[in-house]
Scaffold this motif. Structure first.
Motif, PDB file in Angstrom:
ATOM      1  N   PHE A 110       0.607  -1.090  -0.116  1.00 41.78           N
ATOM      2  CA  PHE A 110       0.023  -0.110   0.077  1.00 41.78           C
ATOM      3  C   PHE A 110       0.934   1.428  -0.023  1.00 41.78           C
ATOM      4  CE2 PHE A 110      -2.523   3.435   2.065  1.00 41.78           C
ATOM      5  CZ  PHE A 110      -3.622   3.151   1.233  1.00 41.78           C
ATOM      6  N   MET A 111       0.754   2.116  -1.103  1.00 43.43           N
ATOM      7  CA  MET A 111       1.586   3.210  -1.099  1.00 43.43           C
ATOM      8  C   MET A 111       2.935   3.126  -0.853  1.00 43.43           C
ATOM      9  SD  MET A 111      -0.620   5.397  -2.278  1.00 43.43           S
ATOM     10  CE  MET A 111      -0.060   6.830  -2.103  1.00 43.43           C
ATOM     11  N   ALA A 112       3.601   2.223  -1.594  1.00 42.11           N
ATOM     12  CA  ALA A 112       5.209   1.968  -1.547  1.00 42.11           C
ATOM     13  C   ALA A 112       5.789   1.455  -2.586  1.00 42.11           C
ATOM     14  CB  ALA A 112       5.236   0.962  -0.427  1.00 42.11           C
ATOM     15  N   LEU A 113       5.006   0.925  -3.653  1.00 42.10           N
ATOM     16  CA  LEU A 113       5.710   0.376  -5.027  1.00 42.10           C
ATOM     17  C   LEU A 113       6.351   1.750  -5.594  1.00 42.10           C
ATOM     18  CD1 LEU A 113       3.468  -1.920  -7.004  1.00 42.10           C
ATOM     19  CD2 LEU A 113       5.666  -2.327  -5.701  1.00 42.10           C
ATOM     20  N   MET A 114       5.890   3.050  -5.487  1.00 47.44           N
ATOM     21  CA  MET A 114       6.572   4.214  -6.205  1.00 47.44           C
ATOM     22  C   MET A 114       7.719   4.448  -5.336  1.00 47.44           C
ATOM     23  SD  MET A 114       3.662   4.939  -4.351  1.00 47.44           S
ATOM     24  CE  MET A 114       3.209   6.071  -3.066  1.00 47.44           C
ATOM     25  N   PHE A 136      -2.434 -10.208  -5.656  1.00 45.39           N
ATOM     26  CA  PHE A 136      -1.531  -8.916  -5.166  1.00 45.39           C
ATOM     27  C   PHE A 136      -2.374  -7.635  -5.480  1.00 45.39           C
ATOM     28  CE2 PHE A 136       1.710  -6.191  -6.762  1.00 45.39           C
ATOM     29  CZ  PHE A 136       2.403  -5.595  -5.592  1.00 45.39           C
ATOM     30  N   VAL A 137      -2.628  -7.233  -4.181  1.00 45.65           N
ATOM     31  CA  VAL A 137      -3.255  -5.515  -4.161  1.00 45.65           C
ATOM     32  C   VAL A 137      -2.204  -4.675  -3.726  1.00 45.65           C
ATOM     33  CG1 VAL A 137      -5.117  -4.356  -3.008  1.00 45.65           C
ATOM     34  CG2 VAL A 137      -5.819  -6.664  -3.633  1.00 45.65           C
ATOM     35  N   PHE A 138      -2.476  -3.596  -4.601  1.00 47.73           N
ATOM     36  CA  PHE A 138      -1.420  -2.487  -4.273  1.00 47.73           C
ATOM     37  C   PHE A 138      -2.087  -0.980  -4.611  1.00 47.73           C
ATOM     38  CE2 PHE A 138      -0.353  -3.413  -8.939  1.00 47.73           C
ATOM     39  CZ  PHE A 138      -0.548  -1.902  -9.322  1.00 47.73           C
ATOM     40  N   ALA A 139      -1.826  -0.019  -4.107  1.00 46.72           N
ATOM     41  CA  ALA A 139      -2.003   1.333  -4.411  1.00 46.72           C
ATOM     42  C   ALA A 139      -0.873   2.267  -4.428  1.00 46.72           C
ATOM     43  CB  ALA A 139      -2.837   1.710  -3.357  1.00 46.72           C
ATOM     44  N   ILE A 140      -0.912   3.119  -5.297  1.00 49.61           N
ATOM     45  CA  ILE A 140       0.175   3.817  -5.673  1.00 49.61           C
ATOM     46  C   ILE A 140      -0.241   5.331  -5.973  1.00 49.61           C
ATOM     47  CG2 ILE A 140       2.033   2.277  -6.609  1.00 49.61           C
ATOM     48  CD1 ILE A 140       1.107   2.990  -9.257  1.00 49.61           C
ATOM     49  N   THR A 141       0.531   6.243  -5.998  1.00 46.89           N
ATOM     50  CA  THR A 141      -0.030   7.674  -6.290  1.00 46.89           C
ATOM     51  C   THR A 141       0.237   7.419  -8.132  1.00 46.89           C
ATOM     52  OG1 THR A 141       2.436   8.201  -6.690  1.00 46.89           O
ATOM     53  CG2 THR A 141       1.274   8.963  -4.627  1.00 46.89           C
ATOM     54  N   HIS A 142      -0.895   8.010  -8.336  1.00 47.43           N
ATOM     55  CA  HIS A 142      -1.292   7.829  -9.829  1.00 47.43           C
ATOM     56  C   HIS A 142      -0.052   8.334 -10.870  1.00 47.43           C
ATOM     57  CE1 HIS A 142      -3.444   7.240 -13.416  1.00 47.43           C
ATOM     58  NE2 HIS A 142      -4.810   7.114 -12.901  1.00 47.43           N
ATOM     59  N   HIS A 229      -5.416   2.074  -7.703  1.00 38.87           N
ATOM     60  CA  HIS A 229      -5.284   0.846  -6.960  1.00 38.87           C
ATOM     61  C   HIS A 229      -5.599  -0.170  -8.110  1.00 38.87           C
ATOM     62  CE1 HIS A 229      -6.868   3.695  -3.624  1.00 38.87           C
ATOM     63  NE2 HIS A 229      -6.627   2.744  -2.728  1.00 38.87           N
ATOM     64  N   ALA A 230      -4.958  -1.505  -7.453  1.00 38.92           N
ATOM     65  CA  ALA A 230      -5.099  -2.445  -8.563  1.00 38.92           C
ATOM     66  C   ALA A 230      -5.093  -3.708  -7.747  1.00 38.92           C
ATOM     67  CB  ALA A 230      -3.700  -2.743  -9.248  1.00 38.92           C
ATOM     68  N   ARG A 231      -5.789  -4.804  -8.293  1.00 36.97           N
ATOM     69  CA  ARG A 231      -5.551  -6.193  -7.900  1.00 36.97           C
ATOM     70  C   ARG A 231      -5.120  -7.117  -9.051  1.00 36.97           C
ATOM     71  NH1 ARG A 231      -8.136  -9.883  -3.692  1.00 36.97           N
ATOM     72  NH2 ARG A 231      -8.349 -11.827  -4.803  1.00 36.97           N
ATOM     73  N   CYS A 232      -4.172  -7.938  -8.749  1.00 36.56           N
ATOM     74  CA  CYS A 232      -3.911  -8.771  -9.885  1.00 36.56           C
ATOM     75  C   CYS A 232      -3.803 -10.101  -9.155  1.00 36.56           C
ATOM     76  CB  CYS A 232      -2.480  -8.410 -10.012  1.00 36.56           C
ATOM     77  SG  CYS A 232      -1.891  -6.563 -10.359  1.00 36.56           S
TER      78      CYS A 232
END
Length: 235
Positions: A110-114, A136-142, A229-232
């Motif tokens: 959550f808010m870390a991949l970037m 795998f669920v993640f969220a990033i700044t767009h 946000h994404a779910r994979c």
């Protein structure tokens, strides 16, 4: 300065900023994660454990991993104050060393991949620790609207707010995200949307859902999305 030391320096202030020991409150994240009771879930780049606490409150067995020693100390302190059975360990998202292959049903970031320098290495490590078909669920700044050159302006004809975007193709580290609140956050790695999607695919992920929720404040985020946000799942 290393990523680890940058976050160690701001861990306490960040913890206070996002609400201390409170669990994550993000309805889009919760919807994408879905039911997790009885599942083993890893929270990668868990920070002080907000999403880990949410997952544990929903019945998951949770392991949190973060590079910052100070974040892990804070996460363990919150776990001691309100035990949920979460296990925390210091570790690098690039390798997730110490976590066995195919040992988790799901992973969140959550808010870390970037904030992670090597996206490909991190995603391949996440794929490694997931069981076949794992989610795998993640969220990033767009990545389309939070670029190295952005700003807001008011259209004076009707007072509406617009987002100006530039340098979209300038991938790499930039300090811009922290300008609005002292050292928080402490910079990020801008990547194009296609880089995220293609790197996910190369790591073996299929994108199931994307969400771009509008936010109430400031007004410009009602016009364009601040977060993606994404779910994979593993193919």
């Amino acid at each position: 300065m290393s990523v680890e030391s940058r976050y160690d320096e701001v861990a306490a202030e960040y913890d206070e900023w996002v609400g201390g020991g409170s669990p994550l409150a993000d309805p889009v994240f919760a919807e994408l994660v879905g039911r997790v009771d009885g599942q083993e879930v890893c929270s990668v780049a868990c920070g002080q454990g907000r999403e880990a606490r949410y997952l544990a409150s929903q019945g998951a067995t949770v392991t949190g991993v973060d590079l910052s020693e100070n974040f892990i100390t804070l996460a363990r302190r919150h776990e001691e104050a309100e035990p949920l059975g979460i296990s925390y360990q210091q570790g690098d998202a690039h390798t997730l060393e110490g976590l066995a292959d195919e040992s988790f049903d799901g992973v969140v970031c959550f808010m870390a991949l970037m904030d992670i320098p090597d996206l490909d290495a991190a995603l391949r490590s996440i794929a490694r620790i997931l069981r076949p078909g794992g989610w795998f669920v993640f969220a990033i700044t767009h990545p389309c609207f939070k670029t190295p050159a952005t700003g807001d302006f008011v259209d004076h004809t009707n007072k509406s707010v617009r987002r100006v975007v530039g340098r979209y193709f300038a991938e790499g580290y930039w300090d811009g995200p922290g300008l609005h609140r002292n050292a928080l956050p402490v910079g990020a790695y801008h990547r194009t949307l296609s880089t995220y999607v293609n790197t996910l695919s190369s790591a073996g992920f299929v994108v199931d859902q994307l969400r771009e929720p509008p936010l109430d404040h400031p007004p410009v985020w009602q016009e364009v999305p601040q977060l993606l946000h994404a779910r994979c799942h593993l193919a």
